[in-house]
Structures are given as structure tokens and as C-alpha cells.
Design a protein around this motif. Sequence first.
Motif, PDB file in Angstrom:
ATOM      1  N   VAL A  62     -66.907 -28.430   0.992  1.00 14.28           N
ATOM      2  CA  VAL A  62     -66.362 -27.985   2.284  1.00 14.28           C
ATOM      3  C   VAL A  62     -67.140 -26.779   2.799  1.00 14.28           C
ATOM      4  CG1 VAL A  62     -64.353 -26.953   3.404  1.00 14.28           C
ATOM      5  CG2 VAL A  62     -64.074 -28.934   1.917  1.00 14.28           C
ATOM      6  N   LEU A  63     -67.415 -25.824   1.928  1.00 10.67           N
ATOM      7  CA  LEU A  63     -68.136 -24.625   2.346  1.00 10.67           C
ATOM      8  C   LEU A  63     -69.583 -24.926   2.724  1.00 10.67           C
ATOM      9  CD1 LEU A  63     -67.733 -21.616   2.760  1.00 10.67           C
ATOM     10  CD2 LEU A  63     -68.409 -21.249   0.398  1.00 10.67           C
ATOM     11  N   ALA A  64     -70.190 -25.918   2.080  1.00 11.57           N
ATOM     12  CA  ALA A  64     -71.580 -26.247   2.378  1.00 11.57           C
ATOM     13  C   ALA A  64     -71.723 -27.154   3.598  1.00 11.57           C
ATOM     14  CB  ALA A  64     -72.227 -26.923   1.171  1.00 11.57           C
ATOM     15  N   ALA A  69     -71.738 -29.080   9.902  1.00  9.98           N
ATOM     16  CA  ALA A  69     -71.301 -30.189  10.749  1.00  9.98           C
ATOM     17  C   ALA A  69     -70.870 -29.686  12.124  1.00  9.98           C
ATOM     18  CB  ALA A  69     -70.162 -30.946  10.070  1.00  9.98           C
ATOM     19  N   VAL A  70     -70.196 -28.546  12.163  1.00 13.24           N
ATOM     20  CA  VAL A  70     -69.793 -27.968  13.456  1.00 13.24           C
ATOM     21  C   VAL A  70     -71.030 -27.634  14.286  1.00 13.24           C
ATOM     22  CG1 VAL A  70     -68.732 -25.945  14.540  1.00 13.24           C
ATOM     23  CG2 VAL A  70     -67.586 -27.078  12.638  1.00 13.24           C
ATOM     24  N   LEU A  71     -72.039 -27.047  13.647  1.00 10.19           N
ATOM     25  CA  LEU A  71     -73.266 -26.705  14.368  1.00 10.19           C
ATOM     26  C   LEU A  71     -74.013 -27.952  14.825  1.00 10.19           C
ATOM     27  CD1 LEU A  71     -74.454 -23.766  12.111  1.00 10.19           C
ATOM     28  CD2 LEU A  71     -73.686 -23.596  14.474  1.00 10.19           C
ATOM     29  N   GLY A 115     -77.511 -24.547  -1.856  1.00  6.82           N
ATOM     30  CA  GLY A 115     -77.467 -23.829  -3.128  1.00  6.82           C
ATOM     31  C   GLY A 115     -76.103 -23.928  -3.787  1.00  6.82           C
ATOM     32  N   LEU A 116     -75.059 -24.085  -2.993  1.00  7.79           N
ATOM     33  CA  LEU A 116     -73.712 -24.266  -3.551  1.00  7.79           C
ATOM     34  C   LEU A 116     -73.586 -25.617  -4.245  1.00  7.79           C
ATOM     35  CD1 LEU A 116     -71.472 -22.977  -0.648  1.00  7.79           C
ATOM     36  CD2 LEU A 116     -71.710 -21.955  -2.900  1.00  7.79           C
ATOM     37  N   LEU A 117     -74.277 -26.618  -3.724  1.00  7.85           N
ATOM     38  CA  LEU A 117     -74.163 -27.946  -4.296  1.00  7.85           C
ATOM     39  C   LEU A 117     -75.061 -28.142  -5.510  1.00  7.85           C
ATOM     40  CD1 LEU A 117     -74.106 -29.970  -0.967  1.00  7.85           C
ATOM     41  CD2 LEU A 117     -72.179 -29.171  -2.324  1.00  7.85           C
TER      42      LEU A 117
END
Length: 119
Positions: A62-64, A69-71, A115-117
Motif C-alpha cells: 500500500v505504501l509503495a 497510482a494517485v500520481l 525499496g520497500l518491496l
Amino acid sequence: MSDDVEKRWNDPPEIRRATRYAVVVLATALVVMALAGLWAYLGRSDCTDAPTAVCGTADRYVLAIAPAAVLMVGGLGAFVHTYTVWRHGGTWPAWQGAGWALMTFMLIYAAMGSGLLAE
């Protein structure tokens, strides 16, 4: 066919609308990022010994993905508006610039969020 040589860059109301649109999309992406980060931080009770604030798999995705997606949707919306303004003979370069700026921010955020994924 339209005369595309003269782009009429001196239309301040249209430039303001395109700028306002880009700023609102950026602010929305920042709010989504903050809410996703807060959600990940508050759900941290499951993994108190983790070295990072984002330790759940769903939290990472969700954070990544959500702010990117909004942008992306905002950038595509600006490109659609570019086309409609061009068809009506208006000042379309401001909208194209807003679209490219939003897509650039989307790529930057997606690269940072990847990097989060990877963890």
C-alpha cells in the motif's frame, strides 16, 4: 487540422488551472502516503522487534503503490485534459507540462517505493 505553430503561451487563467490541478494531485498523493504510513505504523504491534516502521507485507504494498497510482491517474488525467484543450484551440502546453511533471513525480516515487518491496 489545426495550426500548431502558435501555441499561445500567454493564457494565465489556463496556466493557473493546470498548475492548480498538479498541486492538488501532488497534495492528494502526499495525503495518501501519510495515511498509508500512519496505517502501517499503527499496525506495528504484530512485529515490535522489526527494524523498520513498515513490517507487514500489505503495508509495504500500500505504501509503495497507492501514492504512485494517485500520481499516475493524475498525470493521465492531465494528458486527457491536454487533448481536450487542444481540440478546442486552447493553451494546451500548460496541461501537457502538468502531465509530464506528475508522471515524473510518479516515477521518482515508484523508484523510491520499490525499496520497500525489496525487503
